[in-house]
Write a protein that holds these residues in place. Structure first.
Motif, short mmCIF file in Angstrom:
data_model
loop_
_atom_site.label_atom_id
_atom_site.label_comp_id
_atom_site.label_asym_id
_atom_site.label_seq_id
_atom_site.Cartn_x
_atom_site.Cartn_y
_atom_site.Cartn_z
N ARG A 128 -3.16 -104.02 -46.05
CA ARG A 128 -2.61 -104.87 -44.99
C ARG A 128 -1.20 -104.43 -44.59
O ARG A 128 -0.31 -105.24 -44.38
CB ARG A 128 -2.61 -106.34 -45.43
CG ARG A 128 -4.00 -106.90 -45.70
CD ARG A 128 -3.96 -108.35 -46.06
NE ARG A 128 -5.31 -108.86 -46.30
CZ ARG A 128 -5.60 -110.11 -46.65
NH1 ARG A 128 -4.59 -110.99 -46.82
NH2 ARG A 128 -6.84 -110.49 -46.85
N ILE A 129 -1.05 -103.12 -44.48
CA ILE A 129 0.21 -102.53 -44.04
C ILE A 129 -0.02 -101.93 -42.65
O ILE A 129 -0.98 -101.18 -42.44
CB ILE A 129 0.67 -101.43 -45.02
CG1 ILE A 129 0.98 -102.04 -46.38
CG2 ILE A 129 1.90 -100.71 -44.47
CD1 ILE A 129 1.21 -101.00 -47.46
N PHE A 130 0.84 -102.26 -41.71
CA PHE A 130 0.71 -101.69 -40.37
C PHE A 130 1.00 -100.18 -40.43
O PHE A 130 2.01 -99.75 -41.00
CB PHE A 130 1.68 -102.35 -39.40
CG PHE A 130 1.22 -103.69 -38.92
CD1 PHE A 130 0.12 -103.80 -38.08
CD2 PHE A 130 1.89 -104.85 -39.31
CE1 PHE A 130 -0.31 -105.04 -37.63
CE2 PHE A 130 1.46 -106.10 -38.86
CZ PHE A 130 0.36 -106.19 -38.03
N ALA A 131 0.10 -99.42 -39.81
CA ALA A 131 0.24 -97.96 -39.81
C ALA A 131 0.14 -97.43 -38.39
O ALA A 131 -0.62 -97.95 -37.57
CB ALA A 131 -0.82 -97.30 -40.68
N ASN A 132 0.90 -96.39 -38.13
CA ASN A 132 0.83 -95.67 -36.85
C ASN A 132 0.46 -94.23 -37.14
O ASN A 132 1.05 -93.58 -38.01
CB ASN A 132 2.17 -95.73 -36.12
CG ASN A 132 2.21 -94.79 -34.91
OD1 ASN A 132 2.71 -93.68 -34.99
ND2 ASN A 132 1.67 -95.25 -33.80
N SER B 233 -4.45 -96.23 -35.13
CA SER B 233 -3.16 -96.91 -35.31
C SER B 233 -3.29 -98.42 -35.22
O SER B 233 -4.05 -98.95 -34.40
CB SER B 233 -2.17 -96.43 -34.24
OG SER B 233 -1.95 -95.04 -34.34
N ARG B 234 -2.52 -99.11 -36.04
CA ARG B 234 -2.40 -100.57 -35.97
C ARG B 234 -1.16 -100.99 -35.20
O ARG B 234 -1.03 -102.16 -34.84
CB ARG B 234 -2.35 -101.16 -37.39
CG ARG B 234 -3.70 -101.26 -38.05
CD ARG B 234 -4.58 -102.29 -37.35
NE ARG B 234 -5.90 -102.37 -37.95
CZ ARG B 234 -6.87 -103.14 -37.51
NH1 ARG B 234 -6.65 -103.91 -36.44
NH2 ARG B 234 -8.04 -103.17 -38.11
N PHE B 235 -0.24 -100.09 -34.97
CA PHE B 235 0.90 -100.37 -34.10
C PHE B 235 1.29 -99.09 -33.39
O PHE B 235 1.00 -97.99 -33.88
CB PHE B 235 2.08 -100.97 -34.87
CG PHE B 235 2.89 -99.98 -35.66
CD1 PHE B 235 4.03 -99.39 -35.11
CD2 PHE B 235 2.53 -99.65 -36.96
CE1 PHE B 235 4.78 -98.48 -35.85
CE2 PHE B 235 3.28 -98.75 -37.70
CZ PHE B 235 4.41 -98.16 -37.15
N GLN B 236 1.89 -99.25 -32.24
CA GLN B 236 2.34 -98.11 -31.45
C GLN B 236 3.85 -98.04 -31.47
O GLN B 236 4.54 -99.07 -31.46
CB GLN B 236 1.85 -98.23 -30.00
CG GLN B 236 0.34 -98.33 -29.84
CD GLN B 236 -0.37 -97.07 -30.28
OE1 GLN B 236 0.19 -95.98 -30.18
NE2 GLN B 236 -1.59 -97.20 -30.75
N SER C 92 5.31 -99.55 -23.59
CA SER C 92 4.08 -99.08 -24.23
C SER C 92 2.93 -99.04 -23.24
O SER C 92 2.84 -99.89 -22.35
CB SER C 92 3.71 -100.01 -25.39
OG SER C 92 2.44 -99.67 -25.92
N THR C 93 2.07 -98.06 -23.41
CA THR C 93 0.81 -98.00 -22.66
C THR C 93 -0.37 -98.18 -23.62
O THR C 93 -1.47 -97.73 -23.33
CB THR C 93 0.68 -96.67 -21.91
OG1 THR C 93 0.69 -95.59 -22.86
CG2 THR C 93 1.80 -96.49 -20.91
N ALA C 94 -0.11 -98.82 -24.77
CA ALA C 94 -1.12 -99.00 -25.82
C ALA C 94 -1.68 -97.66 -26.29
O ALA C 94 -2.83 -97.57 -26.70
CB ALA C 94 -2.25 -99.91 -25.33
N GLY C 95 -0.85 -96.63 -26.21
CA GLY C 95 -1.27 -95.32 -26.66
C GLY C 95 -2.10 -94.55 -25.67
O GLY C 95 -2.48 -93.41 -25.93
#
Length: 480
Positions: A97-101, A109-112, A127-130
Motif C-alpha cells: 500500500r505504498i504509492f509508486a510511480n 503507476s499509482r501516482f504521476q 498533469s495529463t494523467a501520464g
C-alpha cells in the motif's frame, strides 16, 4: 483516467528510488528539494549520484532490487530502463500500500509526477494523467511566461501575515478586496524590484488603515523590441497582460500589440514624419490622467525606452508627480536588426567600439563629434537617419571616413518584410534612393557591415555592390 490532485509533504520522510541513471537523478533532485530522505537502489550510480552519496545526501543501496527495500518508505519511484524490473517495484509497492510511480509508464503507476511551475511557496502542478507529458511541459512553458517570478515572495509575505489579515478582515468579501490589492497594487511591484522591506512595510500600513485598500494607478515604461514578437521579454509580456491602458508608439508592431490583454484600452500616441503628431507634453498628460483614474498603464515603445525613446523624459515626469513606475528594458534596434542582418556590431579584427547615433534632423547631426566618428575600426549605428542620409554621408567623408567603408541599411528589421541594402559609403544616398528605402530603417556603417551580404539569414536577400567586402586588417589600417 481522472487523477486526484495531491500535494505531499515529504520533509524528513523516507522515499525509495530504484535506478541510478540520468532519469533517476532528476527525480532524486526534486525529492531532495522537497526535504525527503532518499534511498537509491541501483547497481551503478551516475557521477552526480556518486557525489551525493559521498556527501550523504542520499543513502545508496548497491544491489539488485529486493522488496525489503520498500520497508518503511512512503513513496517509491522506479526509474530504470528495464520494464520488468519496474513492474516488480510497482507490484511490491502496491502489495505494501505504498504509492509508486514508474517513469514514462502510467499503466504501472499509482501516482504521476507532474510538470511544475515553481514559485515557492506557490506551486502549480500540471498533469495529463501520464497520457502526454510533453504537452504538460508545453503548458508549463506557457505558465512560466505568464506568472511573475515575484509571486513566490508575495505568497510568502501573505503567509507570514495570514493570521493578522484574517483578524483585520474577518469577512471574506473584504479580505478578497485586500488580496486583490496585494496582487495588483504596489506590494508585488516592490517585491519584483527587490525592495522586500518596503513591500512588507506597505502591507503593515494597510493592516493598520481604517478603510479597505484599493489599487492605485501605476505606469510601466516597456520596451517592445524591434518588431518581432518573439523578441519581447517575459517582463514585457507580463506587463501587457496586466495593463488596463496601453499608450503605444508607431514602431510597435501589430504582432506585439496582439499579445496584450484583450480588454485593455489601446491609445496610439505615435509620432509620424509629415503626419499626425502627438506632442510629448500631451503624452505626459495622458499618463497622469489614466493614473489618477486608478488605471495600470503600459507606455509601450519600440526598441528600448532609454535608447532614443524619450523614456528618460517620461520617467522624470512620473517621478516629479509622485507616480509609481517601473522600467522594462527592450531589445534595441541596433542589436536586433544587426543580428537579423547577419552583422556583428563588434569584431575582434574590425570593430572595437559601437556608437549609437540619431540622424533625426540637422540639429542632431550638428552636435556630433565628426572627427571621432570618422575613425575606422568602429561601428556607427544610426537611428531615424533616412531623411538625412546625404548630409550624414557628406560629413563622414569630409572628416576622413574612407569612401569605401561598408554600410548596411536595414528596412523593417526583424519583420517578415525586412530588406537589407548594402554597399559602400560614398554611394549610400544614391543606393538608398534607388532602392526606395523608407522608415523605419536602421543604418550601420563600418567594416562589419560588409558581413551583411555573406551572412544574410533572414528576410529578403541583401542587395549589395561588388565593392562591399570585408577589408583586411592592413587595408583597414591604411584607411584610418
Amino acid at each position: 483516467m481522472k487523477l486526484y490532485p495531491l500535494f505531499a509533504d515529504l520533509k524528513g520522510l523516507p522515499v525509495l528510488v530504484v535506478g541510478g541513471g540520468a532519469v533517476a537523478e532528476r527525480k532524486i533532485e526534486a525529492l531532495l528539494e522537497a526535504g525527503a530522505q532518499v534511498r537509491v537502489g541501483a547497481q551503478q550510480l551516475s557521477g552526480n549520484l556518486l557525489e551525493w552519496s559521498a556527501q550523504e545526501r542520499i543513502a545508496f543501496i548497491g544491489d539488485t532490487f529486493q522488496p525489503a527495500w520498500l520497508d518503511g518508505v512512503w513513496l517509491a519511484i522506479a526509474a530504470t530502463d528495464d520494464r520488468t524490473l519496474n513492474a516488480q517495484v510497482a507490484a511490491a509497492a502496491t502489495e505494501r500500500r505504498i504509492f509508486a510511480n514508474v517513469v514514462d509508464d502510467p499503466g504501472l503507476s499509482r501516482f504521476q509526477v507532474p510538470a511544475v511551475v515553481d514559485r515557492a511557496p506557490l506551486t502549480i502542478a500540471i498533469s495529463t494523467a501520464g497520457a502526454a507529458p510533453v504537452l504538460a511541459r508545453r503548458v508549463r512553458e506557457t505558465l512560466e511566461s505568464q506568472l511573475d517570478h515575484a509571486l513566490g515572495a508575495l505568497v510568502g509575505l501573505a503567509q507570514r501575515y495570514r493570521v493578522r489579515i484574517v483578524q483585520r478582515w474577518p469577512e471574506l468579501a473584504a479580505r478578497r478586496v485586500f488580496y486583490d490589492w496585494l496582487h495588483d497594487g504596489p506590494v508585488l511591484s516592490l517585491l519584483r524590484n527587490a525592495r522586500a522591506e518596503e513591500a512588507e512595510q506597505l502591507l503593515v500600513q494597510a493592516l493598520a488603515a481604517e478603510d479597505v485598500v484599493s489599487a492605485s494607478g501605476s505606469v510601466l515604461l516597456v520596451g517592445a523590441g524591434p518588431g518581432d514578437p518573439g523578441l519581447l521579454t517575459l517582463h514585457a509580456l507580463r506587463a501587457l497582460n496586466r495593463a488596463d491602458v496601453i499608450l503605444y508608439d508607431r514602431l510597435v508592431s501589430d504582432a506585439v500589440l496582439a499579445l496584450a490583454r484583450r480588454d485593455a484600452e489601446r491609445v496610439d500616441v505615435g509620432k509620424r514624419c509629415g503626419g499626425r503628431h502627438t506632442q510629448q507634453a500631451q503624452i505626459h498628460q495622458l499618463l497622469l490622467q489614466y493614473v489618477q483614474a486608478g488605471r495600470r498603464v503600459v507606455r509601450l515603445k519600440g526598441g528600448d525606452p532609454f535608447v532614443f525613446g524619450r523614456g528618460g523624459e517620461e520617467m522624470a515626469f512620473l517621478q516629479q508627480h509622485g507616480i509609481a513606475y517601473e522600467v522594462v528594458p527592450g531589445i534595441t534596434a541596433a542589436m536586433a536588426c544587426a543580428a537579423y542582418a547577419g552583422i556583428p556590431l563588434t569584431h575582434r579584427e574590425h570593430a572595437q567600439s559601437v556608437h549609437l547615433l540619431t540622424g533625426h534632423g540637422k540639429d542632431s547631426l550638428d552636435a556630433m563629434d565628426w572627427p571621432a566618428l570618422a575613425q575606422s575600426h568602429q561601428t556607427l549605428v544610426v537611428y531615424m537617419g533616412v531623411a538625412t542620409l546625404e548630409l550624414l554621408t557628406q560629413r563622414l567623408l569630409e572628416h576622413g571616413r574612407h569612401p569605401d567603408t561598408p554600410f548596411a541599411l536595414i528596412e523593417n528589421g526583424t519583420l517578415a518584410q525586412q530588406r537589407v541594402v548594402s554597399g559602400v559609403l560614398h554611394e549610400l544616398p544614391v543606393r538608398a534612393q534607388a532602392q526606395g528605402i523608407h522608415p523605419p530603417a536602421l543604418l550601420i556603417i563600418g567594416e562589419v557591415a560588409a558581413m551583411a551580404h555573406a551572412h544574410a539569414w533572414f528576410g529578403q536577400q541583401t542587395t549589395a555592390t561588388s565593392h562591399t567586402s570585408l577589408p583586411t586588417s592592413t587595408e583597414a589600417g591604411a584607411h584610418a
